[in-house]
Design a protein around this motif. Structure first.
Motif, PDB file in Angstrom:
ATOM      1  N   TYR A   1      69.165 -46.538 -22.565  1.00  0.00           N
ATOM      2  CA  TYR A   1      68.911 -46.696 -24.000  1.00  0.00           C
ATOM      3  C   TYR A   1      69.740 -45.678 -24.772  1.00  0.00           C
ATOM      4  CZ  TYR A   1      66.449 -46.992 -28.447  1.00  0.00           C
ATOM      5  OH  TYR A   1      66.148 -47.142 -29.783  1.00  0.00           O
ATOM      6  N   ARG A   2      69.827 -44.479 -24.238  1.00  0.00           N
ATOM      7  CA  ARG A   2      70.620 -43.445 -24.895  1.00  0.00           C
ATOM      8  C   ARG A   2      72.091 -43.870 -25.033  1.00  0.00           C
ATOM      9  NH1 ARG A   2      73.728 -38.143 -23.078  1.00  0.00           N
ATOM     10  NH2 ARG A   2      74.059 -37.312 -25.150  1.00  0.00           N
ATOM     11  N   SER A   3      72.626 -44.533 -23.985  1.00  0.00           N
ATOM     12  CA  SER A   3      74.004 -45.027 -24.058  1.00  0.00           C
ATOM     13  C   SER A   3      74.157 -46.043 -25.185  1.00  0.00           C
ATOM     14  CB  SER A   3      74.408 -45.679 -22.734  1.00  0.00           C
ATOM     15  OG  SER A   3      74.392 -44.753 -21.684  1.00  0.00           O
ATOM     16  N   SER A   4      73.168 -46.916 -25.336  1.00  0.00           N
ATOM     17  CA  SER A   4      73.250 -47.926 -26.396  1.00  0.00           C
ATOM     18  C   SER A   4      73.224 -47.276 -27.768  1.00  0.00           C
ATOM     19  CB  SER A   4      72.117 -48.954 -26.252  1.00  0.00           C
ATOM     20  OG  SER A   4      70.858 -48.383 -26.559  1.00  0.00           O
ATOM     21  N   VAL A   5      72.409 -46.233 -27.926  1.00  0.00           N
ATOM     22  CA  VAL A   5      72.369 -45.499 -29.198  1.00  0.00           C
ATOM     23  C   VAL A   5      73.743 -44.899 -29.488  1.00  0.00           C
ATOM     24  CG1 VAL A   5      71.399 -43.475 -30.362  1.00  0.00           C
ATOM     25  CG2 VAL A   5      69.893 -45.016 -29.089  1.00  0.00           C
ATOM     26  N   TYR A   6      74.341 -44.303 -28.474  1.00  0.00           N
ATOM     27  CA  TYR A   6      75.639 -43.632 -28.625  1.00  0.00           C
ATOM     28  C   TYR A   6      76.728 -44.606 -29.061  1.00  0.00           C
ATOM     29  CZ  TYR A   6      79.814 -40.949 -27.318  1.00  0.00           C
ATOM     30  OH  TYR A   6      81.027 -40.308 -27.328  1.00  0.00           O
ATOM     31  N   ILE A   7      76.828 -45.743 -28.389  1.00  0.00           N
ATOM     32  CA  ILE A   7      77.927 -46.644 -28.737  1.00  0.00           C
ATOM     33  C   ILE A   7      77.651 -47.378 -30.057  1.00  0.00           C
ATOM     34  CG2 ILE A   7      78.815 -46.842 -26.406  1.00  0.00           C
ATOM     35  CD1 ILE A   7      77.410 -49.395 -25.986  1.00  0.00           C
ATOM     36  N   LYS A   8      76.374 -47.575 -30.388  1.00  0.00           N
ATOM     37  CA  LYS A   8      76.073 -48.149 -31.711  1.00  0.00           C
ATOM     38  C   LYS A   8      76.458 -47.169 -32.819  1.00  0.00           C
ATOM     39  CE  LYS A   8      71.873 -49.647 -30.455  1.00  0.00           C
ATOM     40  NZ  LYS A   8      70.513 -50.237 -30.528  1.00  0.00           N
TER      41      LYS A   8
END
Length: 329
Positions: A145-152
């Motif tokens: 989930y943290r990766s998705s936050v980062y790329i968003k």
């Protein structure tokens, strides 16, 4: 959406001789695609090394390829540590798998710094490195989930991100019998490679406690160790969904963690907030008190980790279902 044809080659890029969470995920990917009977799946190690595949990963079926053709039908799967490859293969379809967002910037900056003074004069970063440009044949996978936050946060819309999370080593999933704990074992497990400063302070501040590092072991040995312990403590950076956290809960260890990286997000570390601490010196007495409480009252605490354990034990199934959705017709 990627386009997969009978002529497509799926090439998974991976660092050689590396036994960490990211490389294992990449080998798991190749193995699962083989199991799903997806054709022409290959590993490609950078830099090139002899015996690049670690023996620890012999349980995963893989085939290595040396030459890569840049072709629109080919699908290149690139970990975030190797995003320089995105522009080296302009014709191919590329999937960036964000296994550890921290390494993207660290290794990109390193590649730039290592240029000689002469080559740096002619080094055009914008032409070499990927900076979240809107490219038609680049796709995104978030491991956490943290990766998705980062790329968003870097401009990738939610509808262009697939959540693709790896799973713990199969050694941790073999034993289907209930785990029987020795409640007199008051020792604490930790990973000596992570959160070194924080763990050192905790050890120094708790001379009455016994701390055991998890090191120099294969997956089966780590599993056997973890099933004997009541508690695993982790104050590492955790740039993605950490393997050892997931492994520990699979063996019914309680967890006390920091709030760094993915650990801050309930979606990634699905444990109650009372077991997570923002580390500072003033918090050390509270952390040690929590450690002692867990060790003394393990049966009271372990039910709080059931949701996280259930998620971890289902990750292989979720991984397989997502790959079917992406790669099978």
């Amino acid at each position: 959406m990627i386009t997969l044809t009978d002529q497509s080659k799926i090439i998974i890029f991976c660092p050689p001789n590396s036994v960490t969470g990211g490389p294992e995920a990449l080998h798991q990917l190749a193995d699962k695609l083989y199991q799903l009977q997806v054709k022409n799946v290959f590993m490609h190690y950078i830099p090139k090394r002899k015996n690049a595949k670690p023996s620890n990963y012999s349980i995963y079926q893989t085939t290595e390829i040396e030459q890569i053709e840049d072709h629109p039908e080919n699908i290149l799967i690139v970990p975030e540590s190797m995003t320089f490859l995105i522009k080296e293969y302009p014709l191919s379809q590329k999937i960036i798998w964000w296994l550890s967002v921290d390494f993207y910037k660290i290794l990109m900056d390193y590649r730039i710094r290592k240029q000689s003074i002469f080559t740096r004069l002619f080094y055009r970063q914008a032409d070499k490195e990927y900076h979240f440009e809107k490219l038609p044949n680049v796709f995104q996978w978030a491991q956490s989930y943290r990766s998705s936050v980062y790329i968003k946060e870097h401009g990738i819309p939610d509808n262009e991100i697939d959540f693709v999370c790896d799973y713990i080593n199969p050694s941790f999933l073999k034993n289907k019998k209930p785990i029987i704990k020795d409640l007199n074992n008051k020792k604490i497990l930790y990973n000596p490679r992570k959160g070194k400063k924080e763990i050192a302070q905790l050890i120094k501040s708790s001379p009455d406690l016994s701390w055991v590092p998890v090191q120099n072991m294969n997956a089966s040995q780590i599993k056997d160790l973890m099933e004997k312990f009541l508690l695993y403590v982790d104050f590492g950076e955790n740039p993605g969904r950490d393997k050892m956290l997931r492994e520990s809960v699979s063996q019914d260890c309680c967890i006390i963690s920091g709030k760094n990286g993915s650990s801050a997000y309930y979606e990634d570390l699905m444990i109650p907030d009372e077991y997570k601490f923002t580390f500072n010196e003033n918090k050390i007495p509270d952390i040690i008190a929590k450690i002692k409480d867990v060790l003394e009252n393990y049966p009271k605490h372990i039910p709080h980790f059931e949701s996280y354990k259930k998620m971890v034990l289902n990750e292989e199934i979720s991984f397989e279902e997502k790959l079917k959705e992406i790669f099978t017709k």
